[in-house]
Design an enzyme around this catalytic site. Structure first.
Site, PDB file in Angstrom:
ATOM      1  N   HIS A 286      30.673 -63.146 -54.547  1.00  0.00           N
ATOM      2  CA  HIS A 286      31.147 -64.107 -53.548  1.00  0.00           C
ATOM      3  C   HIS A 286      30.680 -63.722 -52.144  1.00  0.00           C
ATOM      4  O   HIS A 286      30.127 -64.551 -51.417  1.00  0.00           O
ATOM      5  CB  HIS A 286      32.669 -64.218 -53.559  1.00  0.00           C
ATOM      6  CG  HIS A 286      33.175 -64.973 -52.365  1.00  0.00           C
ATOM      7  ND1 HIS A 286      33.151 -66.342 -52.292  1.00  0.00           N
ATOM      8  CD2 HIS A 286      33.630 -64.547 -51.150  1.00  0.00           C
ATOM      9  CE1 HIS A 286      33.592 -66.729 -51.106  1.00  0.00           C
ATOM     10  NE2 HIS A 286      33.882 -65.665 -50.394  1.00  0.00           N
TER      11      HIS A 286
ATOM     12  N   ASP B  10      14.384 -48.436 -46.725  1.00  0.00           N
ATOM     13  CA  ASP B  10      14.620 -47.607 -45.566  1.00  0.00           C
ATOM     14  C   ASP B  10      14.008 -46.243 -45.874  1.00  0.00           C
ATOM     15  O   ASP B  10      14.008 -45.802 -47.022  1.00  0.00           O
ATOM     16  CB  ASP B  10      16.132 -47.508 -45.327  1.00  0.00           C
ATOM     17  CG  ASP B  10      16.449 -46.931 -43.967  1.00  0.00           C
ATOM     18  OD1 ASP B  10      15.500 -46.574 -43.232  1.00  0.00           O
ATOM     19  OD2 ASP B  10      17.637 -46.836 -43.639  1.00  0.00           O
ATOM     20  N   SER B  11      13.496 -45.594 -44.835  1.00  0.00           N
ATOM     21  CA  SER B  11      12.813 -44.316 -45.066  1.00  0.00           C
ATOM     22  C   SER B  11      13.784 -43.231 -45.499  1.00  0.00           C
ATOM     23  O   SER B  11      13.389 -42.258 -46.125  1.00  0.00           O
ATOM     24  CB  SER B  11      12.126 -43.864 -43.783  1.00  0.00           C
ATOM     25  OG  SER B  11      13.098 -43.469 -42.833  1.00  0.00           O
ATOM     26  N   GLY B  12      15.043 -43.389 -45.127  1.00  0.00           N
ATOM     27  CA  GLY B  12      16.006 -42.335 -45.384  1.00  0.00           C
ATOM     28  C   GLY B  12      16.162 -41.414 -44.196  1.00  0.00           C
ATOM     29  O   GLY B  12      16.985 -40.496 -44.217  1.00  0.00           O
ATOM     30  N   GLY B  13      15.371 -41.647 -43.160  1.00  0.00           N
ATOM     31  CA  GLY B  13      15.506 -40.850 -41.946  1.00  0.00           C
ATOM     32  C   GLY B  13      16.946 -40.858 -41.442  1.00  0.00           C
ATOM     33  O   GLY B  13      17.496 -39.815 -41.082  1.00  0.00           O
TER      34      GLY B  13
ATOM     35  N   CYS C  47      33.688 -68.609 -56.981  1.00  0.00           N
ATOM     36  CA  CYS C  47      34.561 -69.711 -56.548  1.00  0.00           C
ATOM     37  C   CYS C  47      34.517 -70.885 -57.522  1.00  0.00           C
ATOM     38  O   CYS C  47      35.439 -71.694 -57.564  1.00  0.00           O
ATOM     39  CB  CYS C  47      34.187 -70.149 -55.136  1.00  0.00           C
ATOM     40  SG  CYS C  47      34.677 -68.915 -53.900  1.00  0.00           S
TER      41      CYS C  47
ATOM     42  N   GLN D 155      13.541 -47.238 -31.156  1.00  0.00           N
ATOM     43  CA  GLN D 155      14.764 -46.509 -30.826  1.00  0.00           C
ATOM     44  C   GLN D 155      15.041 -46.648 -29.325  1.00  0.00           C
ATOM     45  O   GLN D 155      14.456 -47.506 -28.675  1.00  0.00           O
ATOM     46  CB  GLN D 155      14.624 -45.040 -31.266  1.00  0.00           C
ATOM     47  CG  GLN D 155      14.625 -44.857 -32.784  1.00  0.00           C
ATOM     48  CD  GLN D 155      15.972 -45.184 -33.422  1.00  0.00           C
ATOM     49  OE1 GLN D 155      16.990 -45.320 -32.758  1.00  0.00           O
ATOM     50  NE2 GLN D 155      15.961 -45.362 -34.753  1.00  0.00           N
TER      51      GLN D 155
ATOM     52  N   CYS E 130      29.585 -70.451 -54.732  1.00  0.00           N
ATOM     53  CA  CYS E 130      29.210 -69.268 -55.534  1.00  0.00           C
ATOM     54  C   CYS E 130      29.829 -69.327 -56.923  1.00  0.00           C
ATOM     55  O   CYS E 130      30.784 -70.063 -57.161  1.00  0.00           O
ATOM     56  CB  CYS E 130      29.622 -67.989 -54.813  1.00  0.00           C
ATOM     57  SG  CYS E 130      31.315 -67.448 -55.131  1.00  0.00           S
TER      58      CYS E 130
ATOM     59  N   CYS F 163      32.953 -73.012 -50.879  1.00  0.00           N
ATOM     60  CA  CYS F 163      31.896 -72.089 -51.321  1.00  0.00           C
ATOM     61  C   CYS F 163      31.268 -72.559 -52.628  1.00  0.00           C
ATOM     62  O   CYS F 163      31.959 -73.081 -53.509  1.00  0.00           O
ATOM     63  CB  CYS F 163      32.491 -70.697 -51.497  1.00  0.00           C
ATOM     64  SG  CYS F 163      31.324 -69.461 -52.086  1.00  0.00           S
TER      65      CYS F 163
ATOM     66  N   GLY G 181      19.021 -47.686 -34.946  1.00  0.00           N
ATOM     67  CA  GLY G 181      19.992 -46.977 -34.123  1.00  0.00           C
ATOM     68  C   GLY G 181      21.020 -47.877 -33.479  1.00  0.00           C
ATOM     69  O   GLY G 181      21.621 -47.519 -32.467  1.00  0.00           O
TER      70      GLY G 181
ATOM     71  N   ASP H 243      11.727 -42.045 -38.486  1.00  0.00           N
ATOM     72  CA  ASP H 243      12.083 -42.068 -37.063  1.00  0.00           C
ATOM     73  C   ASP H 243      13.264 -41.143 -36.844  1.00  0.00           C
ATOM     74  O   ASP H 243      13.846 -40.628 -37.808  1.00  0.00           O
ATOM     75  CB  ASP H 243      12.430 -43.498 -36.608  1.00  0.00           C
ATOM     76  CG  ASP H 243      13.683 -44.024 -37.285  1.00  0.00           C
ATOM     77  OD1 ASP H 243      14.009 -43.551 -38.396  1.00  0.00           O
ATOM     78  OD2 ASP H 243      14.333 -44.911 -36.726  1.00  0.00           O
TER      79      ASP H 243
ATOM     80  N   ASP I  89      20.078 -56.192 -42.773  1.00  0.00           N
ATOM     81  CA  ASP I  89      20.675 -55.601 -43.978  1.00  0.00           C
ATOM     82  C   ASP I  89      22.005 -55.025 -43.558  1.00  0.00           C
ATOM     83  O   ASP I  89      22.171 -54.606 -42.404  1.00  0.00           O
ATOM     84  CB  ASP I  89      19.812 -54.471 -44.535  1.00  0.00           C
ATOM     85  CG  ASP I  89      19.983 -53.192 -43.734  1.00  0.00           C
ATOM     86  OD1 ASP I  89      19.405 -53.089 -42.628  1.00  0.00           O
ATOM     87  OD2 ASP I  89      20.749 -52.305 -44.179  1.00  0.00           O
TER      88      ASP I  89
END
Lengths: 376, 376
Positions: free
Chosen positions: A334, A92-95, A308, A188, A305, A303, A215, A146, A265
């Site tokens: 998990h 992510d740009s961090g904007g 588990c 946006q 994982c 599960c 956004g 952005d 994400d």
């Protein structure tokens, strides 16, 4: 450098299976990225993420720019080498982080000036700087700078942010060849479908390697979320990746996939894990509850994982109550497995023509209206 | 249930290689136990400990008795099942923790009454209760309740504690058949060699499955530590395990092994790891130091641990400065590997007749006098 192919199309919805090729390998979509803001997914080693089947992770360009600094990471061979993670990375740009500094930043047409939360010093990010940071990190997918507005936003505020984001996108696009990987534009337009559609159309004119929808999941209603996505997606070309930023609960992912989204994400699985909440096929589970004090069962008996496979709810509750680090580690692996497995099941369902059925079961099992106890 | 055989004897020192057989498998000695006070070695999964080569770990009977409670653990199949750890476990009785409550406990000839740090309620531990707790946990090696005095102690205080510990040992010994594993007596006597020797002799008369030397590494000088060990060990039978509790730095382990000790535990490798200090063959390393900011090397280039296989000092420093959980996890697995590998090298050196050489190199590389920078 970046190629996206649609492999399968759901006959009933806009859902699709795709294959994203990056400098660090292939990502099968729909895919979920665990969040490693500072260059680590909290508590998990790179080998743990590999074992969970993570194909791609997200990190944050702004935070890494602040500390340890892009030169440090570039000199060490880039972010992959720095983290010991050889699979794809999106930053992510961090904007978003900078925009959220509210009273400590001023935006102008060329970028944003802000006082760093670290040392109070003034810093400036503009579209070219943000590209160069991500070029230095050597990531597979970079994001343009952005302007992300708070929700609910007035229409004129949202419109101004779209105009500015579009100007920055125009400045960013020619710089994409500085990157080792691909560059994504960000749609946006807040909760205004016509702004979303118009911005998507404009961005597509610049021909990015993929398109994020930003956004969202910032306080609007679920209906507004879906309207925004439904407005943007039809404007986006089928041979480009579509990424909704910051989403969501498992049932949200199913609904967004049904609308044609490929990539996600979210901090929810990892943050909730550290706070003692597990996702299961039967809903969520707050591990501190007394009912688990003597429960020999794993978090989720269906599960696969590593948590588990070996550890009971009673043990995980004990670790949680004692504040033992291991509790966070085991819960995180998990929850991430649950998310990654949900994506595997989504891909399988699309490919086998049963995605509409999976979606109906998910919707039946619980509303997508934001409650945390709905199962998936 | 418990058998100890001496396999190799160093020709130059009292060091020996042994084989301890327990209900959960064999431990090759000299061995080091990672500390998992509350039923977890902080930040590491049972499978991580296995991968590091941990043969046996230590947990704390008192703490587990308080929370989650012995019945809970017993109902879940015992401490091994509860923790997901199938190799041997030794529990400390918790006498040390209770004794350290200073103004909140009173000792009488039959046990100790104290106010729990948890809820302020009065609790009582006596020799039989301590055996029953460890029986409920189902551990491989249990410890008798003893009285551990602060250091420096007056001789009459130390003598009284020995007498009381001996009485408790006499009460404990007949109860050993309640245990699934073996029971160890604990030699006290503070810094007074003749008390140490006398107590060791008396305990041996009770024929325990092994003998711990307690009340060391609690503030006395290193010379006093060695004198106490040298006084006790010759009184102990060669076919029984010898365990020095709470020790120490790697060079201390070499020195104690040279005096005939087989087993150790200490929080140093794990606690120091979480505080950002790594043990290496070239000495210790404080990872936050600026000199590591751009250092692409692993913590220890001669190390075979999973941390050194993949992660640089620069990355570990970054994780440390950001307070990322993963930093503690990666440093812990490195430090534990270093300790466990030191024990492997000690065993190999004894078996191959080169232990005296290893000891001399260790002593040459740095004093054993408590400084933290001495290499091993």
């Amino acid at each position: 450098m970046i190629r996206f192919e649609q492999i399968e199309q759901c006959p009933d919805t806009a859902a699709r299976v795709g294959r994203l090729t990056t400098p660090h390998g292939v990502v099968e979509t729909p895919a979920f990225m665990a969040v490693g803001t500072y260059g680590s997914v909290k508590g998990l080693r790179a080998e743990d993420l590999e074992a969970l089947g993570a194909q791609i992770i997200l990190s944050n360009a702004y935070h890494l720019w602040e500390r340890p600094g892009v030169e440090v990471i570039a000199d060490l061979g880039g972010l992959h080498a720095f983290m010991g993670w050889e699979r794809p990375i999106l930053t992510d740009s961090g904007g978003y982080q900078v925009m959220s500094l509210a009273d400590r930043r001023t935006i102008d047409d060329d970028g944003v000036t802000f006082r760093s939360p670290l040392d109070g010093q003034h810093r400036r990010l503009d579209p070219a700087t943000v590209i160069d940071i991500q070029a230095g990190l050597g990531v597979d997918l970079a994001m343009v700078l952005d302007e992300c507005v708070a929700s609910p936003a007035e229409r004129d505020v949202a419109e101004l942010a779209v105009e500015r984001s579009m100007r920055w996108a125009e400045q960013s696009r020619p710089l994409a060849d500085r990157l080792k990987g691909g560059l994504l534009g960000i749609v946006q337009g807040s909760v205004f479908p016509e702004l979303r559609a118009a911005h998507a159309r404009q961005l597509v004119g610049l021909d990015f390697d993929g398109y994020a929808i930003g956004g969202l999941a910032v306080g609007e209603s679920k209906e507004q979320t879906w309207e925004a996505i439904e407005a943007a997606v039809p404007e986006l070309p089928p041979d480009r990746l579509r990424y909704v930023m910051g989403m969501g609960y498992p049932a949200d992912l199913v609904e967004a996939v049904a609308r044609g989204v490929d990539l996600f994400d979210c901090v929810i699985p990892t943050r909730h894990a550290r706070n003692g909440m597990a996702f299961t096929r039967d809903g969520t589970l707050v591990i501190r509850h007394t009912r688990y004090a003597t429960d020999p069962e794993p978090l989720d008996s269906s599960c696969g994982c590593p948590t588990c496979a070996r550890y009971s709810r009673a043990y995980l509750r004990h670790l949680r109550l004692r504040g033992e680090m291991l509790g966070g580690v085991l819960m995180t692996q998990h929850n991430l497995w649950h998310y990654l497995d949900t994506m595997r099941r989504i891909r399988h369902a699309i490919a086998s023509g049963s995605f509409a059925e999976m979606r109906a079961e998910t919707a039946h099992a619980g509303s997508a209206g934001g409650q945390e106890d709905r199962p998936l």
